[in-house]
Design a protein around this motif. Sequence first.
Motif, PDB file in Angstrom:
ATOM      1  N   ARG A  37       0.809  -1.219   0.000  1.00 28.65           N
ATOM      2  CA  ARG A  37       0.000   0.000   0.000  1.00 28.65           C
ATOM      3  C   ARG A  37       0.842   1.269   0.000  1.00 28.65           C
ATOM      4  O   ARG A  37       0.298   2.369  -0.052  1.00 28.65           O
ATOM      5  N   LEU A  38       2.170   1.124   0.083  1.00 27.61           N
ATOM      6  CA  LEU A  38       3.046   2.293   0.078  1.00 27.61           C
ATOM      7  C   LEU A  38       3.144   2.877  -1.327  1.00 27.61           C
ATOM      8  O   LEU A  38       3.043   2.169  -2.319  1.00 27.61           O
ATOM      9  N   VAL A  39       3.358   4.185  -1.397  1.00 29.81           N
ATOM     10  CA  VAL A  39       3.475   4.902  -2.667  1.00 29.81           C
ATOM     11  C   VAL A  39       4.955   5.116  -2.966  1.00 29.81           C
ATOM     12  O   VAL A  39       5.738   5.478  -2.084  1.00 29.81           O
ATOM     13  N   THR A  40       5.337   4.911  -4.222  1.00 24.20           N
ATOM     14  CA  THR A  40       6.721   5.115  -4.631  1.00 24.20           C
ATOM     15  C   THR A  40       6.918   6.569  -5.043  1.00 24.20           C
ATOM     16  O   THR A  40       6.176   7.103  -5.860  1.00 24.20           O
ATOM     17  N   PRO A  74       1.508  11.762  -6.207  1.00 23.24           N
ATOM     18  CA  PRO A  74       0.610  11.816  -7.362  1.00 23.24           C
ATOM     19  C   PRO A  74      -0.728  12.518  -7.107  1.00 23.24           C
ATOM     20  O   PRO A  74      -1.145  13.345  -7.891  1.00 23.24           O
ATOM     21  N   ASP A  75      -1.391  12.234  -6.003  1.00 24.31           N
ATOM     22  CA  ASP A  75      -2.715  12.801  -5.755  1.00 24.31           C
ATOM     23  C   ASP A  75      -2.709  14.027  -4.856  1.00 24.31           C
ATOM     24  O   ASP A  75      -3.721  14.703  -4.739  1.00 24.31           O
ATOM     25  N   PRO A 106       1.044   7.112   2.218  1.00 28.06           N
ATOM     26  CA  PRO A 106       0.380   8.306   1.703  1.00 28.06           C
ATOM     27  C   PRO A 106      -0.447   9.070   2.735  1.00 28.06           C
ATOM     28  O   PRO A 106      -0.661  10.265   2.576  1.00 28.06           O
ATOM     29  N   SER A 107      -0.875   8.430   3.811  1.00 28.37           N
ATOM     30  CA  SER A 107      -1.677   9.153   4.802  1.00 28.37           C
ATOM     31  C   SER A 107      -0.813   9.865   5.845  1.00 28.37           C
ATOM     32  O   SER A 107      -1.050  11.017   6.164  1.00 28.37           O
ATOM     33  N   SER A 108       0.201   9.205   6.373  1.00 24.07           N
ATOM     34  CA  SER A 108       1.040   9.830   7.398  1.00 24.07           C
ATOM     35  C   SER A 108       2.282  10.509   6.828  1.00 24.07           C
ATOM     36  O   SER A 108       2.988  11.202   7.558  1.00 24.07           O
ATOM     37  N   LEU A 109       2.565  10.293   5.538  1.00 23.71           N
ATOM     38  CA  LEU A 109       3.739  10.860   4.851  1.00 23.71           C
ATOM     39  C   LEU A 109       5.053  10.435   5.507  1.00 23.71           C
ATOM     40  O   LEU A 109       6.011  11.186   5.570  1.00 23.71           O
ATOM     41  N   ARG A 110       5.112   9.206   5.992  1.00 24.64           N
ATOM     42  CA  ARG A 110       6.325   8.640   6.588  1.00 24.64           C
ATOM     43  C   ARG A 110       7.070   7.804   5.559  1.00 24.64           C
ATOM     44  O   ARG A 110       6.468   7.046   4.814  1.00 24.64           O
ATOM     45  N   ILE A 111       8.391   7.927   5.559  1.00 21.85           N
ATOM     46  CA  ILE A 111       9.245   7.141   4.669  1.00 21.85           C
ATOM     47  C   ILE A 111       9.529   5.804   5.347  1.00 21.85           C
ATOM     48  O   ILE A 111      10.076   5.756   6.441  1.00 21.85           O
ATOM     49  N   TYR A 112       9.158   4.708   4.683  1.00 22.19           N
ATOM     50  CA  TYR A 112       9.409   3.378   5.223  1.00 22.19           C
ATOM     51  C   TYR A 112      10.609   2.707   4.564  1.00 22.19           C
ATOM     52  O   TYR A 112      11.201   1.816   5.137  1.00 22.19           O
TER      53      TYR A 112
END
Length: 169
Positions: A37-40, A74-75, A106-112
């Motif tokens: 579910r993470l965004v690249t 993106p969004d 995408p919700s918390s804007l944390r880099i995993y």
Amino acid sequence: MAAEKAETGPLWWAGVATLGLVFLAYGYGILPIARERLVTVELEAPLSIRQVLIELSGRNPDSYYTQYVDASLPDRGKVVIRPVAKILIPEIETLKRGQVRFLVDPSSLRIYEAAIDGRIVQSYVSSAGRQRSHAFIALGAGVFCVGVGVLGLAPLLRARDKKQARPNE
């Protein structure tokens, strides 16, 4: 004469149970999301990075540094992303050129996860493990507080049940 101890009232026990519910909600909210579910987010070096000191006050004061990275999702357009709490990615600060790929919630804007030219410098497993341990601590505290609050309120429920069980004469 010694002062008598004040008895703990139902409002206090309800407050403990409510605090437990807050801990449960917080713990559930910080659980890491699945890797799928993470965004690249891909960026070209040099990156716009600010290192910020986070200071926590209270009974156990703490401070740590985090990194703010300007990026575009993106969004959502331009946003500021940052690593999971208390994790720094020093390799991205001195990078002069190259491709940097982040996996971001995408919700918390944390880099995993962070990778430089295909080489992983911050793995999802370590970031998610750190978040998961913080979440489990909060969830455990929440379950404990709710349990203590319910046990404190239990005599009130038993007294009410006894009153309802007596037949009216």
